[in-house]
Scaffold this motif. Sequence first.
Motif, PDB file in Angstrom:
ATOM      1  N   ILE A  84       0.866  -1.180   0.000  1.00 36.03           N
ATOM      2  CA  ILE A  84       0.000   0.000   0.000  1.00 36.03           C
ATOM      3  C   ILE A  84       0.901   1.226   0.000  1.00 36.03           C
ATOM      4  O   ILE A  84       1.800   1.338   0.836  1.00 36.03           O
ATOM      5  CB  ILE A  84      -0.973   0.010   1.202  1.00 36.03           C
ATOM      6  N   THR A  85       0.712   2.096  -0.958  1.00 37.27           N
ATOM      7  CA  THR A  85       1.559   3.284  -1.070  1.00 37.27           C
ATOM      8  C   THR A  85       0.766   4.591  -0.996  1.00 37.27           C
ATOM      9  O   THR A  85       1.362   5.661  -0.869  1.00 37.27           O
ATOM     10  CB  THR A  85       2.372   3.261  -2.375  1.00 37.27           C
ATOM     11  N   VAL A  86      -0.552   4.496  -1.081  1.00 39.13           N
ATOM     12  CA  VAL A  86      -1.419   5.672  -0.929  1.00 39.13           C
ATOM     13  C   VAL A  86      -2.576   5.290  -0.011  1.00 39.13           C
ATOM     14  O   VAL A  86      -3.227   4.263  -0.217  1.00 39.13           O
ATOM     15  CB  VAL A  86      -1.986   6.164  -2.276  1.00 39.13           C
ATOM     16  N   LEU A  87      -2.813   6.102   0.991  1.00 43.10           N
ATOM     17  CA  LEU A  87      -3.965   5.922   1.874  1.00 43.10           C
ATOM     18  C   LEU A  87      -4.765   7.208   1.887  1.00 43.10           C
ATOM     19  O   LEU A  87      -4.233   8.264   2.251  1.00 43.10           O
ATOM     20  CB  LEU A  87      -3.510   5.580   3.290  1.00 43.10           C
ATOM     21  N   PHE A  88      -6.011   7.127   1.471  1.00 47.61           N
ATOM     22  CA  PHE A  88      -6.907   8.275   1.538  1.00 47.61           C
ATOM     23  C   PHE A  88      -7.914   8.030   2.655  1.00 47.61           C
ATOM     24  O   PHE A  88      -8.871   7.286   2.497  1.00 47.61           O
ATOM     25  CB  PHE A  88      -7.618   8.483   0.200  1.00 47.61           C
ATOM     26  N   ASN A  89      -7.650   8.625   3.822  1.00 42.47           N
ATOM     27  CA  ASN A  89      -8.542   8.525   4.977  1.00 42.47           C
ATOM     28  C   ASN A  89      -9.703   9.499   4.777  1.00 42.47           C
ATOM     29  O   ASN A  89      -9.603  10.679   5.096  1.00 42.47           O
ATOM     30  CB  ASN A  89      -7.788   8.878   6.266  1.00 42.47           C
ATOM     31  N   ASN A  90     -10.810   9.003   4.278  1.00 41.50           N
ATOM     32  CA  ASN A  90     -11.878   9.886   3.822  1.00 41.50           C
ATOM     33  C   ASN A  90     -13.186   9.726   4.585  1.00 41.50           C
ATOM     34  O   ASN A  90     -14.119  10.487   4.360  1.00 41.50           O
ATOM     35  CB  ASN A  90     -12.116   9.633   2.320  1.00 41.50           C
ATOM     36  N   VAL A  91     -13.270   8.758   5.494  1.00 44.19           N
ATOM     37  CA  VAL A  91     -14.537   8.542   6.206  1.00 44.19           C
ATOM     38  C   VAL A  91     -14.802   9.704   7.160  1.00 44.19           C
ATOM     39  O   VAL A  91     -13.904  10.166   7.869  1.00 44.19           O
ATOM     40  CB  VAL A  91     -14.499   7.226   6.995  1.00 44.19           C
ATOM     41  N   GLY A  92     -16.032  10.185   7.179  1.00 44.71           N
ATOM     42  CA  GLY A  92     -16.417  11.242   8.111  1.00 44.71           C
ATOM     43  C   GLY A  92     -17.912  11.260   8.329  1.00 44.71           C
ATOM     44  O   GLY A  92     -18.686  11.008   7.403  1.00 44.71           O
ATOM     45  N   LEU A  93     -18.304  11.532   9.565  1.00 46.63           N
ATOM     46  CA  LEU A  93     -19.724  11.580   9.921  1.00 46.63           C
ATOM     47  C   LEU A  93     -20.094  12.945  10.454  1.00 46.63           C
ATOM     48  O   LEU A  93     -19.263  13.662  11.017  1.00 46.63           O
ATOM     49  CB  LEU A  93     -20.035  10.535  10.997  1.00 46.63           C
ATOM     50  N   THR A  94     -21.347  13.298  10.292  1.00 43.38           N
ATOM     51  CA  THR A  94     -21.888  14.498  10.909  1.00 43.38           C
ATOM     52  C   THR A  94     -23.362  14.258  11.194  1.00 43.38           C
ATOM     53  O   THR A  94     -23.999  13.417  10.554  1.00 43.38           O
ATOM     54  CB  THR A  94     -21.714  15.730   9.995  1.00 43.38           C
ATOM     55  N   ASN A  95     -23.898  14.972  12.178  1.00 38.04           N
ATOM     56  CA  ASN A  95     -25.301  14.794  12.566  1.00 38.04           C
ATOM     57  C   ASN A  95     -25.832  16.123  13.095  1.00 38.04           C
ATOM     58  O   ASN A  95     -25.525  16.522  14.222  1.00 38.04           O
ATOM     59  CB  ASN A  95     -25.425  13.705  13.639  1.00 38.04           C
ATOM     60  N   LEU A  96     -26.620  16.791  12.278  1.00 40.87           N
ATOM     61  CA  LEU A  96     -27.128  18.117  12.642  1.00 40.87           C
ATOM     62  C   LEU A  96     -28.173  18.070  13.740  1.00 40.87           C
ATOM     63  O   LEU A  96     -28.494  19.096  14.346  1.00 40.87           O
ATOM     64  CB  LEU A  96     -27.710  18.801  11.406  1.00 40.87           C
ATOM     65  N   HIS A  97     -28.722  16.883  14.002  1.00 43.74           N
ATOM     66  CA  HIS A  97     -29.760  16.768  15.026  1.00 43.74           C
ATOM     67  C   HIS A  97     -29.177  16.575  16.428  1.00 43.74           C
ATOM     68  O   HIS A  97     -29.809  16.930  17.419  1.00 43.74           O
ATOM     69  CB  HIS A  97     -30.693  15.600  14.703  1.00 43.74           C
ATOM     70  N   LYS A  98     -27.973  16.028  16.511  1.00 44.27           N
ATOM     71  CA  LYS A  98     -27.363  15.752  17.814  1.00 44.27           C
ATOM     72  C   LYS A  98     -26.104  16.573  18.081  1.00 44.27           C
ATOM     73  O   LYS A  98     -25.781  16.861  19.226  1.00 44.27           O
ATOM     74  CB  LYS A  98     -27.011  14.263  17.917  1.00 44.27           C
ATOM     75  N   ASP A  99     -25.394  16.946  17.031  1.00 42.74           N
ATOM     76  CA  ASP A  99     -24.161  17.708  17.178  1.00 42.74           C
ATOM     77  C   ASP A  99     -24.498  19.189  17.148  1.00 42.74           C
ATOM     78  O   ASP A  99     -24.443  19.847  16.103  1.00 42.74           O
ATOM     79  CB  ASP A  99     -23.183  17.334  16.058  1.00 42.74           C
ATOM     80  N   LEU A 100     -24.832  19.715  18.316  1.00 45.85           N
ATOM     81  CA  LEU A 100     -25.355  21.072  18.421  1.00 45.85           C
ATOM     82  C   LEU A 100     -24.293  22.014  18.994  1.00 45.85           C
ATOM     83  O   LEU A 100     -23.113  21.821  18.787  1.00 45.85           O
ATOM     84  CB  LEU A 100     -26.619  21.050  19.282  1.00 45.85           C
ATOM     85  N   ASP A 101     -24.720  23.046  19.692  1.00 46.13           N
ATOM     86  CA  ASP A 101     -23.778  23.928  20.370  1.00 46.13           C
ATOM     87  C   ASP A 101     -23.200  23.213  21.594  1.00 46.13           C
ATOM     88  O   ASP A 101     -23.657  22.141  21.981  1.00 46.13           O
ATOM     89  CB  ASP A 101     -24.471  25.229  20.772  1.00 46.13           C
ATOM     90  N   VAL A 102     -22.192  23.802  22.195  1.00 46.96           N
ATOM     91  CA  VAL A 102     -21.449  23.137  23.267  1.00 46.96           C
ATOM     92  C   VAL A 102     -22.341  22.786  24.455  1.00 46.96           C
ATOM     93  O   VAL A 102     -22.184  21.719  25.064  1.00 46.96           O
ATOM     94  CB  VAL A 102     -20.264  24.028  23.708  1.00 46.96           C
TER      95      VAL A 102
END
Length: 269
Positions: A84-102
């Motif tokens: 393996i000579t290239v790794l593209f770490n591309n996984v990402g999650l987001t959730n507008l219903h639960k990831d709110l203000d602090v």
Amino acid sequence: MKRVEGKVALVTGGASGIGLSAAALMAKEGAKVIIADFNIEGAKEAAENIKKQGGEAAAVFLDASKEESIKAAVDFTVEQYGTITVLFNNVGLTNLHKDLDVVNMDLEEWDRLMNVNTKSVLLGSRFAIPHMIKAGGGSIINTASMAAFAGDALRSAYGASKAAVVNLTRYIAAQYGKDGIRCNGVAPGLILTPAAKNNMPEAVLDIFAKYNALPYHGEADDIGYTVLFLASDESKFITGQTIQVEGGHYISNPTMPDFNQFAEQSRSK
């Protein structure tokens, strides 16, 4: 022109959107590509489409929340193509219903996003780096986000997790550069992936367009071509950087669009 000929690339989250674009472009330019995704049927379809276009690709299931699944994807890549000579770490999650203000965010969501968005980058790199050292070097590319560089009303965990990716990118680059391993990030702004097109109301897209320096939104290939560049030897003296691909959304004084509107109204009176 085969810009990444002879390279072996693992693309996580490669069944759609940015990951799919990067996988297809790298395969077109000569790389052997493994597409890893939770949506294994989508990954298999993507790999088959690449092969129909004359490229070389295979698919593997990936649950980026689980260490053993990430290791299995790296192991599969090496078993399939020898390295393996290239790794593209591309996984990402987001959730507008639960990831709110602090104050109001769901703390379990904070832990989930840190685990998937940041820890998966650490683990993918951890398992790939020994193989890259044996191969004489490699390129790791991490998907960050413009959310890492600016505050917002929501998505506090997402922004913090992506800011961690930006700095982790620097650490990997500093620690393994002497082994011939480069590590860079790409920070997309609003990109019109299928998910964005299907979930963002036109009014929200118009708000983003108002603040872009360019008169259009980004497409998945805008990120895909950046990843291709970072995977190729064309970028051999670039490491530890996060390239912001965001249409100039963040480059101007934030009052500029409103000031321009005020000036136009004043001239029309």
